[in-house]
Design a protein around this motif. Sequence first.
Motif, PDB file in Angstrom:
ATOM      1  N   TYR A   1       0.811  -1.210   0.000  1.00 32.56           N
ATOM      2  CA  TYR A   1       0.000   0.000   0.000  1.00 32.56           C
ATOM      3  C   TYR A   1       0.849   1.268   0.000  1.00 32.56           C
ATOM      4  CZ  TYR A   1      -3.376  -3.562   1.114  1.00 32.56           C
ATOM      5  OH  TYR A   1      -4.142  -4.692   1.062  1.00 32.56           O
ATOM      6  N   HIS A   2       0.366   2.259  -0.750  1.00 33.96           N
ATOM      7  CA  HIS A   2       1.071   3.537  -0.890  1.00 33.96           C
ATOM      8  C   HIS A   2       0.053   4.676  -0.874  1.00 33.96           C
ATOM      9  CE1 HIS A   2       4.714   1.364  -2.272  1.00 33.96           C
ATOM     10  NE2 HIS A   2       3.830   0.554  -2.820  1.00 33.96           N
ATOM     11  N   VAL A   3       0.559   5.877  -0.577  1.00 38.59           N
ATOM     12  CA  VAL A   3      -0.259   7.090  -0.633  1.00 38.59           C
ATOM     13  C   VAL A   3       0.432   8.076  -1.564  1.00 38.59           C
ATOM     14  CG1 VAL A   3      -1.333   8.954   0.677  1.00 38.59           C
ATOM     15  CG2 VAL A   3      -1.040   6.716   1.718  1.00 38.59           C
ATOM     16  N   HIS A   4      -0.354   8.823  -2.322  1.00 44.46           N
ATOM     17  CA  HIS A   4       0.204   9.779  -3.285  1.00 44.46           C
ATOM     18  C   HIS A   4      -0.643  11.043  -3.252  1.00 44.46           C
ATOM     19  CE1 HIS A   4       1.682  11.432  -7.083  1.00 44.46           C
ATOM     20  NE2 HIS A   4       2.575  10.453  -7.164  1.00 44.46           N
ATOM     21  N   HIS A   5      -0.118  12.100  -2.629  1.00 39.75           N
ATOM     22  CA  HIS A   5      -0.787  13.408  -2.661  1.00 39.75           C
ATOM     23  C   HIS A   5       0.232  14.499  -2.399  1.00 39.75           C
ATOM     24  CE1 HIS A   5      -0.785  13.625   1.747  1.00 39.75           C
ATOM     25  NE2 HIS A   5      -1.442  12.476   1.811  1.00 39.75           N
ATOM     26  N   GLY A   6      -0.206  15.733  -2.426  1.00 39.35           N
ATOM     27  CA  GLY A   6       0.712  16.859  -2.380  1.00 39.35           C
ATOM     28  C   GLY A   6       1.484  17.035  -1.098  1.00 39.35           C
ATOM     29  N   SER A   7       1.059  16.392  -0.014  1.00 43.53           N
ATOM     30  CA  SER A   7       1.772  16.523   1.253  1.00 43.53           C
ATOM     31  C   SER A   7       2.722  15.361   1.511  1.00 43.53           C
ATOM     32  CB  SER A   7       0.774  16.641   2.417  1.00 43.53           C
ATOM     33  OG  SER A   7       0.097  17.875   2.354  1.00 43.53           O
ATOM     34  N   ILE A   8       2.876  14.476   0.534  1.00 43.35           N
ATOM     35  CA  ILE A   8       3.816  13.370   0.649  1.00 43.35           C
ATOM     36  C   ILE A   8       5.153  13.803   0.047  1.00 43.35           C
ATOM     37  CG2 ILE A   8       4.295  10.990  -0.083  1.00 43.35           C
ATOM     38  CD1 ILE A   8       2.110  11.168   1.959  1.00 43.35           C
ATOM     39  N   SER A   9       6.258  13.384   0.624  1.00 47.19           N
ATOM     40  CA  SER A   9       7.569  13.755   0.102  1.00 47.19           C
ATOM     41  C   SER A   9       7.738  13.236  -1.314  1.00 47.19           C
ATOM     42  CB  SER A   9       8.678  13.195   0.994  1.00 47.19           C
ATOM     43  OG  SER A   9       8.721  11.785   0.924  1.00 47.19           O
ATOM     44  N   ALA A  10       8.599  13.912  -2.079  1.00 42.17           N
ATOM     45  CA  ALA A  10       8.823  13.532  -3.473  1.00 42.17           C
ATOM     46  C   ALA A  10       9.320  12.095  -3.584  1.00 42.17           C
ATOM     47  CB  ALA A  10       9.831  14.493  -4.117  1.00 42.17           C
ATOM     48  N   SER A  11      10.176  11.676  -2.658  1.00 42.64           N
ATOM     49  CA  SER A  11      10.731  10.320  -2.733  1.00 42.64           C
ATOM     50  C   SER A  11       9.646   9.264  -2.529  1.00 42.64           C
ATOM     51  CB  SER A  11      11.839  10.137  -1.694  1.00 42.64           C
ATOM     52  OG  SER A  11      11.328  10.311  -0.380  1.00 42.64           O
ATOM     53  N   LEU A  12       8.695   9.523  -1.619  1.00 45.33           N
ATOM     54  CA  LEU A  12       7.621   8.559  -1.389  1.00 45.33           C
ATOM     55  C   LEU A  12       6.615   8.562  -2.536  1.00 45.33           C
ATOM     56  CD1 LEU A  12       6.954   8.887   2.449  1.00 45.33           C
ATOM     57  CD2 LEU A  12       8.169   7.089   1.222  1.00 45.33           C
ATOM     58  N   ARG A  13       6.380   9.730  -3.139  1.00 48.14           N
ATOM     59  CA  ARG A  13       5.506   9.767  -4.320  1.00 48.14           C
ATOM     60  C   ARG A  13       6.128   8.968  -5.463  1.00 48.14           C
ATOM     61  NH1 ARG A  13       5.064  15.377  -3.207  1.00 48.14           N
ATOM     62  NH2 ARG A  13       6.302  15.856  -5.061  1.00 48.14           N
ATOM     63  N   GLU A  14       7.425   9.145  -5.655  1.00 53.44           N
ATOM     64  CA  GLU A  14       8.112   8.403  -6.718  1.00 53.44           C
ATOM     65  C   GLU A  14       8.110   6.904  -6.430  1.00 53.44           C
ATOM     66  OE1 GLU A  14      11.920  10.226  -6.944  1.00 53.44           O
ATOM     67  OE2 GLU A  14      11.137  12.130  -7.713  1.00 53.44           O
ATOM     68  N   ALA A  15       8.242   6.534  -5.164  1.00 52.67           N
ATOM     69  CA  ALA A  15       8.196   5.110  -4.807  1.00 52.67           C
ATOM     70  C   ALA A  15       6.831   4.517  -5.141  1.00 52.67           C
ATOM     71  CB  ALA A  15       8.504   4.939  -3.318  1.00 52.67           C
ATOM     72  N   ALA A  16       5.766   5.286  -4.899  1.00 51.80           N
ATOM     73  CA  ALA A  16       4.426   4.820  -5.236  1.00 51.80           C
ATOM     74  C   ALA A  16       4.278   4.644  -6.747  1.00 51.80           C
ATOM     75  CB  ALA A  16       3.378   5.802  -4.715  1.00 51.80           C
ATOM     76  N   GLU A  17       4.773   5.601  -7.520  1.00 48.59           N
ATOM     77  CA  GLU A  17       4.694   5.512  -8.977  1.00 48.59           C
ATOM     78  C   GLU A  17       5.466   4.302  -9.497  1.00 48.59           C
ATOM     79  OE1 GLU A  17       6.086   9.318 -10.316  1.00 48.59           O
ATOM     80  OE2 GLU A  17       4.709  10.358  -8.968  1.00 48.59           O
ATOM     81  N   GLN A  18       6.663   4.067  -8.952  1.00 49.29           N
ATOM     82  CA  GLN A  18       7.467   2.920  -9.389  1.00 49.29           C
ATOM     83  C   GLN A  18       6.775   1.608  -9.050  1.00 49.29           C
ATOM     84  OE1 GLN A  18      11.285   3.542  -7.546  1.00 49.29           O
ATOM     85  NE2 GLN A  18      11.765   5.322  -8.824  1.00 49.29           N
ATOM     86  N   ALA A  19       6.157   1.558  -7.875  1.00 47.97           N
ATOM     87  CA  ALA A  19       5.445   0.335  -7.488  1.00 47.97           C
ATOM     88  C   ALA A  19       4.281   0.065  -8.431  1.00 47.97           C
ATOM     89  CB  ALA A  19       4.943   0.452  -6.048  1.00 47.97           C
ATOM     90  N   MET A  20       3.605   1.125  -8.874  1.00 49.85           N
ATOM     91  CA  MET A  20       2.480   0.943  -9.783  1.00 49.85           C
ATOM     92  C   MET A  20       2.945   0.528 -11.183  1.00 49.85           C
ATOM     93  SD  MET A  20      -0.068   1.424  -7.817  1.00 49.85           S
ATOM     94  CE  MET A  20      -1.476   1.550  -8.892  1.00 49.85           C
TER      95      MET A  20
END
Length: 741
Positions: A306-325
């Motif tokens: 599970y991942h979260v992706h929104h404007g208050s998430i750090s860039a590294s965690l957003r990128e991790a979510a995108e890579q996982a998808m």
Amino acid sequence: MTNNDAFYRLAPFIREYIYTHGWTELRDVQLEACKVIFDTDDHLLLAAGTASGKTEAAFLPVLTQLHEKPSSTIGVLYIGPLKALINDQFLRLDDLLKEVDIPVWHWHGDVSQSHKNRFMKDPRGILQITPESLESMIINRDNEISRIFGDLRFIIIDEVHVFMESDRGRQVLCLLERLSRYFEKEPRRIGLSATLGDYSLAEKWLGSGTKRRVATPKTETSQQKIRLAVEHFYISDPIDSKSKLTISSKDEVKEQNLTTDKYYEYIHSKCKAQKCLIFANNRTEAEQVITNLRQIAKAKSLPDIYHVHHGSISASLREAAEQAMRAQDHPAVTAATVTLELGIDIGHLERVIQLGAPFSVSSFLQRLGRSGRRGSPPEMWFACYEEASMDKGALPAQIPWQLIQTIAIIQLYLEERWIEPIEQKKCPFSLMYHQIMSILITKGELSPAALAQKVLTLSPFKEVSQEDFKELLRHLIKIDHIQLTERKGLIVGLAGEQLVRSFRFYAVFAENVEYTVKDDTSEIGSIINPPPPGERFALAGNTWVVVEIDPKNKIVYSKKVNGRVRTYWSGGGGGIHIKLLQRMRKVLFEEKVYPYLKEKAKERLQIARDFARRTELDKKSIFYAGNNEYYIFPWMGTNEFRTLDRWLRVQCSDVAKIRNIGGLPPYYLTIQSDVSNSEELLQVITNMAEREISPYDLVGEEDAPQLQKYDEFIPHNLLRKAFVTDYLDIRAMKGLIGDWK
């Protein structure tokens, strides 16, 4: 132009790319784009569904021309609404262009300074940028703009519909028109969008401030099959009152008697072991669903995907979510807000889940289009809910607003292919303030006449009079945001200097002051109004306890713990069109059976329909609730509802003996009134609606709502005018009152 003709007009490296990637032919939208780019001098609007190949349609012929005649500066400027979208497009273009000498650059707040320095040494090829970074570049590199953009040929604006409906889009138009003043030849514009209702509005927007014609190819669109499912739930508070959370001496949270809502169990079952994107309407909801899904997975000894992706998430965690998808053959579930609504490539999705009702038909289509790529039909599951703790005796609580809004949105698209029209603001004074300050800080001292010429000729301000402009300037001088020099010129004042020198100035949308959240090793994201040390909050789908707060540097030091808790962010939503409210009303009273409704949703809709008929909601708009309280169901859009609310308070309160007004915009109003019955209240309201009033009668001299970022610097008189002009609609409101029974 045949498919074969278009193919052989493309550059050799593009033909090789097409061949190696297994394309059998160009799609219709790509063929039509080639015709416009190669054979005309027009701007181009590409309006086609998600995953239709729009991006390639724009870039393939443009890159061919850039390859055949290289630019001496940046030749293509790509403007995107999101950093993540720019990053995604950067990687795709970089792969396409690796065999040729057309460099690709991206520029926004998360891009390294070393990358930007390399760009500035030799600005050629393609630049991908956000509006805010382009504003910053024009302000801070005024002397180098010609060196950067002097040979600019094309401007590509992605997700045009997102820009059109906001001050941010009007900022884009201002920036493009200001850029055009640096060089003689006018670059061609290409707009991309998947969700446009009225093409003429988009064509007018795209061509604003230019003399070129805008061509919109009419491509053949097949009636693609879509899979929809809608289910309904009653949900208790996510932090159930039966849950007891205690912190041990080792600061570990232990849970006792934790209960899980069937709502979250349902969502878990629909995305278990799949590649699934969950859309939430706000950040709080996104965090909440992932926290609960993790809890369920942990209880069942299932892996954490599970991942979260929104404007208050750090860039590294957003990128991790995108890579996982993007990862193939690996299940991943990400809950997102609008940050993944747009065209970022996240691979093949098996399913999209929408929590609650989307805000609009446009949003529904954008989110639906994230699935169904690579041959499979788009698939979207809706999980609508009502709070179980609501007062079930209250009449408005008998209506499942989310459920009927979801059905209305789906039906408007299926029946009419209708999408909300985008209306332009006539009095964007907040943006005008921003552009005045931006131009002054860029150009230095200007005479009032020269400043007026530079500002009032920008297309977003064509409805603003010279008198209103002068009034704004006088006010800005008064509050020291602008200073009048001895030579009668205008410069940025001391108070304005402090604001424009901040990096936050470049954005025209309001930003909350957020605290950066860190644990021992990395940055997690950010929150607003952090809780005190020892208390918990949710972020990135996990629960954290506050260890220490650094108020000076706006940092929250935290430690991950177990358990569930809610963190609130403001925002979300927007105006709801009157046609959607009218279709919602029809949902309650038509006999139609919607095949996409699951059992609980069917049952809940039938209960609501039975109740609506029994209470004669189709025949009456005002109902007595007891204790001098009345319910009004106006079935009006956001602007009409806002007008009605003010009109009742200002014009009707004395005659109708109204003491208090509440409700849930734009669905219903609650009114406390001392009239004898609902018929009398209706009579008073309809009689008052026959009187001629000005919209200014609804807004007091000092009653000027601050709705945009820089409204605090606008004089009350202009704010009042903007509110009356752009946010109220007396004529439509009166017409709808005339239909009340």
